[in-house]
Design a protein around this motif. Structure first.
Motif, PDB file in Angstrom:
ATOM      1  N   ALA A   7       0.751  -1.188  -0.092  1.00  0.00           N
ATOM      2  CA  ALA A   7       0.008   0.020   0.127  1.00  0.00           C
ATOM      3  C   ALA A   7       0.745   1.361  -0.128  1.00  0.00           C
ATOM      4  CB  ALA A   7      -0.799   0.039   1.285  1.00  0.00           C
ATOM      5  N   HIS A   8       0.450   2.260  -0.757  1.00  0.00           N
ATOM      6  CA  HIS A   8       1.350   3.367  -0.925  1.00  0.00           C
ATOM      7  C   HIS A   8       0.426   4.493  -0.442  1.00  0.00           C
ATOM      8  CE1 HIS A   8       3.738   6.553  -2.649  1.00  0.00           C
ATOM      9  NE2 HIS A   8       2.738   7.321  -3.077  1.00  0.00           N
ATOM     10  N   VAL A   9       0.913   5.231   0.255  1.00  0.00           N
ATOM     11  CA  VAL A   9       0.004   6.260   1.149  1.00  0.00           C
ATOM     12  C   VAL A   9       0.538   7.628   0.434  1.00  0.00           C
ATOM     13  CG1 VAL A   9      -0.673   7.468   3.244  1.00  0.00           C
ATOM     14  CG2 VAL A   9      -0.150   4.834   3.155  1.00  0.00           C
ATOM     15  N   ARG A  10      -0.255   8.739   0.229  1.00  0.00           N
ATOM     16  CA  ARG A  10       0.056   9.769  -0.563  1.00  0.00           C
ATOM     17  C   ARG A  10      -1.102  10.908  -0.092  1.00  0.00           C
ATOM     18  NH1 ARG A  10      -3.358  10.727  -4.181  1.00  0.00           N
ATOM     19  NH2 ARG A  10      -4.150   9.217  -5.657  1.00  0.00           N
ATOM     20  N   PRO A  11      -0.570  12.026  -0.042  1.00  0.00           N
ATOM     21  CA  PRO A  11      -1.532  13.171   0.048  1.00  0.00           C
ATOM     22  C   PRO A  11      -2.645  13.163  -0.761  1.00  0.00           C
ATOM     23  CG  PRO A  11       0.603  14.059   0.008  1.00  0.00           C
ATOM     24  CD  PRO A  11       0.676  12.691  -0.384  1.00  0.00           C
ATOM     25  N   ALA A  12      -3.793  13.343  -0.335  1.00  0.00           N
ATOM     26  CA  ALA A  12      -5.017  13.208  -1.251  1.00  0.00           C
ATOM     27  C   ALA A  12      -5.306  14.720  -2.049  1.00  0.00           C
ATOM     28  CB  ALA A  12      -6.199  13.005  -0.325  1.00  0.00           C
ATOM     29  N   PRO A  53      -7.932  21.654  10.877  1.00  0.00           N
ATOM     30  CA  PRO A  53      -6.320  21.472  10.804  1.00  0.00           C
ATOM     31  C   PRO A  53      -5.913  20.246  10.274  1.00  0.00           C
ATOM     32  CG  PRO A  53      -7.013  20.933  12.753  1.00  0.00           C
ATOM     33  CD  PRO A  53      -8.407  21.410  12.188  1.00  0.00           C
ATOM     34  N   PHE A  54      -6.792  19.535   9.388  1.00  0.00           N
ATOM     35  CA  PHE A  54      -6.380  18.118   8.990  1.00  0.00           C
ATOM     36  C   PHE A  54      -5.894  18.081   7.554  1.00  0.00           C
ATOM     37  CE2 PHE A  54      -9.241  17.428  12.445  1.00  0.00           C
ATOM     38  CZ  PHE A  54      -8.686  16.352  13.201  1.00  0.00           C
ATOM     39  N   THR A  55      -5.037  17.131   7.440  1.00  0.00           N
ATOM     40  CA  THR A  55      -4.590  16.896   5.999  1.00  0.00           C
ATOM     41  C   THR A  55      -4.911  15.393   5.667  1.00  0.00           C
ATOM     42  OG1 THR A  55      -2.448  18.346   6.401  1.00  0.00           O
ATOM     43  CG2 THR A  55      -2.270  16.660   4.510  1.00  0.00           C
ATOM     44  N   ALA A  56      -5.592  15.433   4.475  1.00  0.00           N
ATOM     45  CA  ALA A  56      -5.787  14.294   3.986  1.00  0.00           C
ATOM     46  C   ALA A  56      -5.039  13.432   3.383  1.00  0.00           C
ATOM     47  CB  ALA A  56      -7.271  14.239   3.122  1.00  0.00           C
ATOM     48  N   PHE A  57      -5.120  12.069   3.313  1.00  0.00           N
ATOM     49  CA  PHE A  57      -4.132  11.238   2.378  1.00  0.00           C
ATOM     50  C   PHE A  57      -5.064   9.785   1.938  1.00  0.00           C
ATOM     51  CE2 PHE A  57      -1.691  13.113   5.922  1.00  0.00           C
ATOM     52  CZ  PHE A  57      -0.601  13.582   5.208  1.00  0.00           C
ATOM     53  N   VAL A  58      -4.528   9.244   0.843  1.00  0.00           N
ATOM     54  CA  VAL A  58      -4.845   7.930   0.709  1.00  0.00           C
ATOM     55  C   VAL A  58      -4.083   7.115   0.410  1.00  0.00           C
ATOM     56  CG1 VAL A  58      -6.899   9.232  -0.885  1.00  0.00           C
ATOM     57  CG2 VAL A  58      -4.557   8.691  -2.065  1.00  0.00           C
ATOM     58  N   ARG A  64      -5.047   2.057  -7.323  1.00  0.00           N
ATOM     59  CA  ARG A  64      -6.397   2.009  -6.753  1.00  0.00           C
ATOM     60  C   ARG A  64      -6.449   2.507  -5.211  1.00  0.00           C
ATOM     61  NH1 ARG A  64     -10.645  -2.978  -5.618  1.00  0.00           N
ATOM     62  NH2 ARG A  64     -12.513  -1.488  -5.181  1.00  0.00           N
ATOM     63  N   VAL A  65      -7.302   3.573  -5.088  1.00  0.00           N
ATOM     64  CA  VAL A  65      -7.453   4.040  -3.633  1.00  0.00           C
ATOM     65  C   VAL A  65      -8.311   3.153  -3.136  1.00  0.00           C
ATOM     66  CG1 VAL A  65      -8.515   5.966  -2.520  1.00  0.00           C
ATOM     67  CG2 VAL A  65      -7.291   6.458  -4.453  1.00  0.00           C
ATOM     68  N   LEU A  66      -7.593   2.409  -1.975  1.00  0.00           N
ATOM     69  CA  LEU A  66      -8.398   1.630  -1.122  1.00  0.00           C
ATOM     70  C   LEU A  66      -8.499   2.001   0.524  1.00  0.00           C
ATOM     71  CD1 LEU A  66      -6.974  -1.833  -2.403  1.00  0.00           C
ATOM     72  CD2 LEU A  66      -9.083  -0.857  -2.775  1.00  0.00           C
ATOM     73  N   GLY A  67      -8.139   3.060   0.653  1.00  0.00           N
ATOM     74  CA  GLY A  67      -8.046   3.669   2.279  1.00  0.00           C
ATOM     75  C   GLY A  67      -7.882   5.205   2.006  1.00  0.00           C
ATOM     76  N   THR A  68      -8.333   5.950   3.096  1.00  0.00           N
ATOM     77  CA  THR A  68      -7.947   7.280   3.320  1.00  0.00           C
ATOM     78  C   THR A  68      -7.978   7.556   4.708  1.00  0.00           C
ATOM     79  OG1 THR A  68      -8.693   9.390   2.766  1.00  0.00           O
ATOM     80  CG2 THR A  68     -10.544   7.695   3.264  1.00  0.00           C
ATOM     81  N   SER A  69      -7.192   8.569   5.214  1.00  0.00           N
ATOM     82  CA  SER A  69      -7.231   9.225   6.499  1.00  0.00           C
ATOM     83  C   SER A  69      -7.078  10.477   6.378  1.00  0.00           C
ATOM     84  CB  SER A  69      -5.850   8.437   6.902  1.00  0.00           C
ATOM     85  OG  SER A  69      -4.600   9.113   6.200  1.00  0.00           O
ATOM     86  N   HIS A  70      -7.195  11.027   7.638  1.00  0.00           N
ATOM     87  CA  HIS A  70      -6.900  12.513   7.714  1.00  0.00           C
ATOM     88  C   HIS A  70      -6.191  12.859   9.128  1.00  0.00           C
ATOM     89  CE1 HIS A  70     -11.152  14.036   9.289  1.00  0.00           C
ATOM     90  NE2 HIS A  70     -10.566  13.276   9.929  1.00  0.00           N
ATOM     91  N   VAL A  71      -5.223  13.632   9.256  1.00  0.00           N
ATOM     92  CA  VAL A  71      -4.294  13.731  10.338  1.00  0.00           C
ATOM     93  C   VAL A  71      -4.313  15.323  10.505  1.00  0.00           C
ATOM     94  CG1 VAL A  71      -2.090  13.051  11.523  1.00  0.00           C
ATOM     95  CG2 VAL A  71      -3.142  11.594   9.917  1.00  0.00           C
ATOM     96  N   GLY A  72      -4.320  15.673  11.908  1.00  0.00           N
ATOM     97  CA  GLY A  72      -4.213  17.028  12.237  1.00  0.00           C
ATOM     98  C   GLY A  72      -4.219  17.404  13.745  1.00  0.00           C
ATOM     99  N   ALA A  73      -3.992  18.441  14.153  1.00  0.00           N
ATOM    100  CA  ALA A  73      -4.085  18.620  15.726  1.00  0.00           C
ATOM    101  C   ALA A  73      -5.506  18.169  16.186  1.00  0.00           C
ATOM    102  CB  ALA A  73      -3.915  20.055  15.766  1.00  0.00           C
ATOM    103  N   ASN A  74      -5.292  17.528  17.404  1.00  0.00           N
ATOM    104  CA  ASN A  74      -6.564  17.121  18.108  1.00  0.00           C
ATOM    105  C   ASN A  74      -6.945  18.262  18.580  1.00  0.00           C
ATOM    106  OD1 ASN A  74      -8.029  15.218  19.162  1.00  0.00           O
ATOM    107  ND2 ASN A  74      -7.239  15.646  21.220  1.00  0.00           N
ATOM    108  N   ASP A  92     -12.530  -4.179  -0.315  1.00  0.00           N
ATOM    109  CA  ASP A  92     -11.708  -4.944  -0.861  1.00  0.00           C
ATOM    110  C   ASP A  92     -10.298  -4.611  -0.174  1.00  0.00           C
ATOM    111  OD1 ASP A  92     -13.515  -5.643  -2.488  1.00  0.00           O
ATOM    112  OD2 ASP A  92     -12.920  -4.125  -4.362  1.00  0.00           O
ATOM    113  N   ALA A  93     -10.094  -3.610   0.751  1.00  0.00           N
ATOM    114  CA  ALA A  93      -8.874  -3.390   1.276  1.00  0.00           C
ATOM    115  C   ALA A  93      -8.435  -4.471   2.476  1.00  0.00           C
ATOM    116  CB  ALA A  93      -8.571  -2.359   1.949  1.00  0.00           C
TER     117      ALA A  93
END
Length: 171
Positions: A7-12, A53-58, A64-74, A92-93
């Motif tokens: 799985a390769h994670v990159r900015p969305a 304050p979140f940055t999204a990733f896939v 094929r995009v199989l997942g997503t996250s967003h990370v930032g200050a709580n 499918d992930a």
């Protein structure tokens, strides 16, 4: 960042909106893991996912995009050194290391950004796969909120607060 499972994670970006909505829509509609309106519309959901304050990733496998996250200050101010994150994966992930890749990436990215810890404020206790994975990647349950989540099938269930100090953070 490419994980062991491939799985390769990159900015969305905007080009990922449809793939992210394809992942978020069934999760939100089920209403079993997120405190989001079950009838939330696409544009509102994506605006929330990409909101500061979140940055999204896939996470992708073979493009094929199989997942997503967003990370930032709580929180802001005195809590701004603690990160928060949310994750969702496509069915499918399952078993392909996508969720783990997103979790490891979130921790690494947060440490590089200067966060000293990561906290998940509201992990639904019946989401046992997520709880197990978060514990596997180093999070501890530090709190339990009795009956804090109204599960559509189980009624009131506990929500967990999970926490991990981030290692290798810049000083």
């Amino acid at each position: 960042m490419t994980a062991a499972g491939g799985a390769h994670v990159r900015p969305a970006g905007p080009e990922d909106h449809e793939a992210i909505w394809t992942i978020l829509r069934p999760v939100y509609r089920a209403g079993e893991t997120y405190c989001m309106p079950r009838d939330i519309e696409r544009d509102e959901a994506l605006a929330d996912w990409f909101a500061p304050p979140f940055t999204a990733f896939v996470a992708e496998i073979d493009g094929r995009v199989l997942g997503t996250s967003h990370v930032g200050a709580n929180r802001q101010g005195g809590g701004s050194h603690v990160a928060n994150a949310s994750f969702a994966t496509h069915p499918d992930a399952r078993g392909r290391g996508v969720a783990r890749a997103l979790a490891e990436h979130a921790k690494s990215w947060a440490a590089v950004q200067g966060f000293r810890a990561m906290q998940f404020n509201f992990v639904v206790s019946t989401n046992t796969d997520a709880v197990h994975l978060w514990q596997k990647v180093g999070f501890s349950i530090v709190g339990r909120l009795p009956g804090a989540f109204l599960h559509p099938r189980h009624g009131p269930v506990d929500a967990l607060v999970m926490f991990q100090t981030l290692e290798g953070r810049p000083e």
